[in-house]
Design a protein around this motif. Structure first.
Motif, short mmCIF file in Angstrom:
data_model
loop_
_atom_site.label_atom_id
_atom_site.label_comp_id
_atom_site.label_asym_id
_atom_site.label_seq_id
_atom_site.Cartn_x
_atom_site.Cartn_y
_atom_site.Cartn_z
N SER A 3 0.84 -1.20 0.00
CA SER A 3 0.00 0.00 0.00
C SER A 3 0.87 1.24 0.00
O SER A 3 0.96 1.94 1.03
N PRO A 4 1.54 1.52 -1.09
CA PRO A 4 2.42 2.69 -1.12
C PRO A 4 1.60 3.96 -1.23
O PRO A 4 0.46 3.94 -1.70
N SER A 5 2.19 5.08 -0.78
CA SER A 5 1.54 6.36 -1.01
C SER A 5 1.96 6.82 -2.39
O SER A 5 3.15 6.89 -2.68
N PRO A 6 0.99 7.13 -3.27
CA PRO A 6 1.41 7.58 -4.59
C PRO A 6 1.98 8.98 -4.50
O PRO A 6 1.50 9.80 -3.73
N LEU A 7 3.00 9.22 -5.30
CA LEU A 7 3.59 10.56 -5.38
C LEU A 7 3.03 11.24 -6.60
O LEU A 7 2.87 10.61 -7.65
N ARG A 8 2.75 12.52 -6.49
CA ARG A 8 2.29 13.27 -7.67
C ARG A 8 3.50 13.53 -8.57
O ARG A 8 4.54 13.99 -8.09
N LEU A 9 3.40 13.18 -9.82
CA LEU A 9 4.50 13.40 -10.76
C LEU A 9 4.23 14.65 -11.59
O LEU A 9 3.09 14.99 -11.87
N GLY A 10 5.31 15.31 -12.00
CA GLY A 10 5.20 16.50 -12.83
C GLY A 10 6.22 16.44 -13.96
O GLY A 10 6.91 15.43 -14.14
N PRO A 11 6.35 17.55 -14.72
CA PRO A 11 7.26 17.57 -15.87
C PRO A 11 8.69 17.15 -15.51
O PRO A 11 9.38 16.54 -16.32
N VAL A 12 9.12 17.42 -14.28
CA VAL A 12 10.48 17.07 -13.88
C VAL A 12 10.69 15.55 -13.87
O VAL A 12 11.82 15.06 -13.99
N ASP A 13 9.59 14.80 -13.76
CA ASP A 13 9.67 13.34 -13.74
C ASP A 13 9.49 12.72 -15.12
O ASP A 13 9.49 11.49 -15.27
N ALA A 14 9.29 13.58 -16.13
CA ALA A 14 8.90 13.08 -17.46
C ALA A 14 9.94 12.12 -18.06
O ALA A 14 9.57 11.11 -18.68
N GLY A 15 11.22 12.41 -17.88
CA GLY A 15 12.26 11.55 -18.46
C GLY A 15 12.16 10.13 -17.93
O GLY A 15 12.17 9.16 -18.70
N GLY A 97 0.97 -2.30 -9.60
CA GLY A 97 0.03 -1.70 -10.53
C GLY A 97 -1.35 -1.52 -9.90
O GLY A 97 -1.94 -0.43 -9.98
N SER A 98 -1.84 -2.56 -9.23
CA SER A 98 -3.16 -2.46 -8.58
C SER A 98 -3.15 -1.41 -7.49
O SER A 98 -4.08 -0.60 -7.39
N SER A 99 -2.12 -1.46 -6.66
CA SER A 99 -2.05 -0.50 -5.54
C SER A 99 -2.01 0.93 -6.03
O SER A 99 -2.69 1.80 -5.50
N LEU A 100 -1.21 1.15 -7.07
CA LEU A 100 -1.07 2.52 -7.57
C LEU A 100 -2.39 3.01 -8.16
O LEU A 100 -2.81 4.14 -7.89
N LEU A 101 -3.06 2.15 -8.93
CA LEU A 101 -4.31 2.60 -9.54
C LEU A 101 -5.35 2.92 -8.46
O LEU A 101 -6.01 3.96 -8.51
N LEU A 102 -5.48 2.05 -7.47
CA LEU A 102 -6.47 2.30 -6.40
C LEU A 102 -6.13 3.58 -5.64
O LEU A 102 -7.01 4.41 -5.34
N ALA A 103 -4.85 3.77 -5.34
CA ALA A 103 -4.45 4.96 -4.59
C ALA A 103 -4.64 6.22 -5.43
O ALA A 103 -5.08 7.27 -4.92
N ALA A 104 -4.35 6.13 -6.72
CA ALA A 104 -4.52 7.30 -7.59
C ALA A 104 -6.00 7.65 -7.72
O ALA A 104 -6.37 8.83 -7.67
N GLU A 105 -6.85 6.64 -7.86
CA GLU A 105 -8.30 6.90 -7.93
C GLU A 105 -8.74 7.66 -6.68
O GLU A 105 -9.46 8.66 -6.76
N ALA A 106 -8.30 7.17 -5.52
CA ALA A 106 -8.73 7.78 -4.25
C ALA A 106 -8.22 9.20 -4.09
O ALA A 106 -8.83 10.01 -3.41
#
Ligand SMILES: CC(C)(COP(=O)(O)OP(=O)(O)OC[C@H]1O[C@@H](n2cnc3c(N)ncnc32)[C@H](O)[C@@H]1OP(=O)(O)O)[C@@H](O)C(=O)NCCC(=O)NCCS
Length: 163
Positions: A3-15, A97-106
């Motif tokens: 159950s990781p905490s998702p991090l918000r990604l931005g342009p700096v993470d694009a690479g 993959g499952s954890s990230l999608l669920l956390a991102a939805e929430a």
């Protein structure tokens, strides 16, 4: 499942997100006999633009600093359009993959009341995963020599579906 905490990604993470996307989608492209999948045609510049778009919420998981999973959800009215869900090949099959999608939805803003996504009909793993996570097939559309399977999932809060 982790159950990781998702991090918000931005342009700096694009690479990093771009590299991860290429590594993850090549096997899908091979399975469908179609190397022209949009995630493989996207340029680094387009990925940067996408991650800088205010309507695009990109989320990721880092392990010891390394980006190992990411997803984008684009807000389109009341819908959250899920795309580019990827896990590093050497980290697949461990629940990321499952954890990230669920956390991102929430973590999506409240105007989003439904999530929509699609995948190729030959993507056995994603098809199983989306069904397990509560997505229901709505329709199919033709794409070259195969079909895209479209899914939808109403957003559910503790007190029931969001309306
Ligand atoms: C699809 C993807 C994001 C899944 O992430 P993951 O961390 O590997 O998946 P999880 O470990 O969370 O698995 C969740 C469920 O998905 C299904 N699944 C995922 N990958 C699978 C595979 N290769 N084969 C069979 N089932 C699979 C399983 O049902 C699994 O649950 P279970 O292990 O309890 O049976 C990842 O495999 C990936 O990056 N694939 C390439 C890119 C891609 O296809 N993205 C989706 C495009 S729509």
């Amino acid at each position: 499942m982790t159950s990781p905490s998702p991090l918000r990604l931005g342009p700096v993470d694009a690479g990093e997100a771009f590299t991860l996307q290429l590594a993850a989608y090549v096997p899908e492209a091979r399975a469908h006999g179609n190397l022209d999948l949009p995630p493989l045609l996207e340029t680094l510049e387009q990925a940067k633009e996408a991650l800088g778009d205010p309507a695009c919420f990109a989320w990721g998981i880092r392990e010891s600093g390394r980006l190992v999973a990411s997803v984008r959800i684009v807000v389109d009215g009341a819908a959250g359009l899920v795309g580019r869900l990827v896990v590093a090949p050497d980290r697949q099959g461990h629940g990321l993959g499952s954890s990230l999608l669920l956390a991102a939805e929430a973590a999506m803003p409240s105007p989003v009341t439904v999530f929509r996504l699609f995948t190729g009909e030959l993507s056995a793993g994603p098809l199983r995963m989306y069904s397990k996570l509560g997505y229901v097939e709505t329709h199919r559309t033709p794409e070259k020599h195969y079909e895209l399977v479209h899914f939808e999932k109403p957003r559910v809060r503790q007190d029931g579906p969001v309306r």
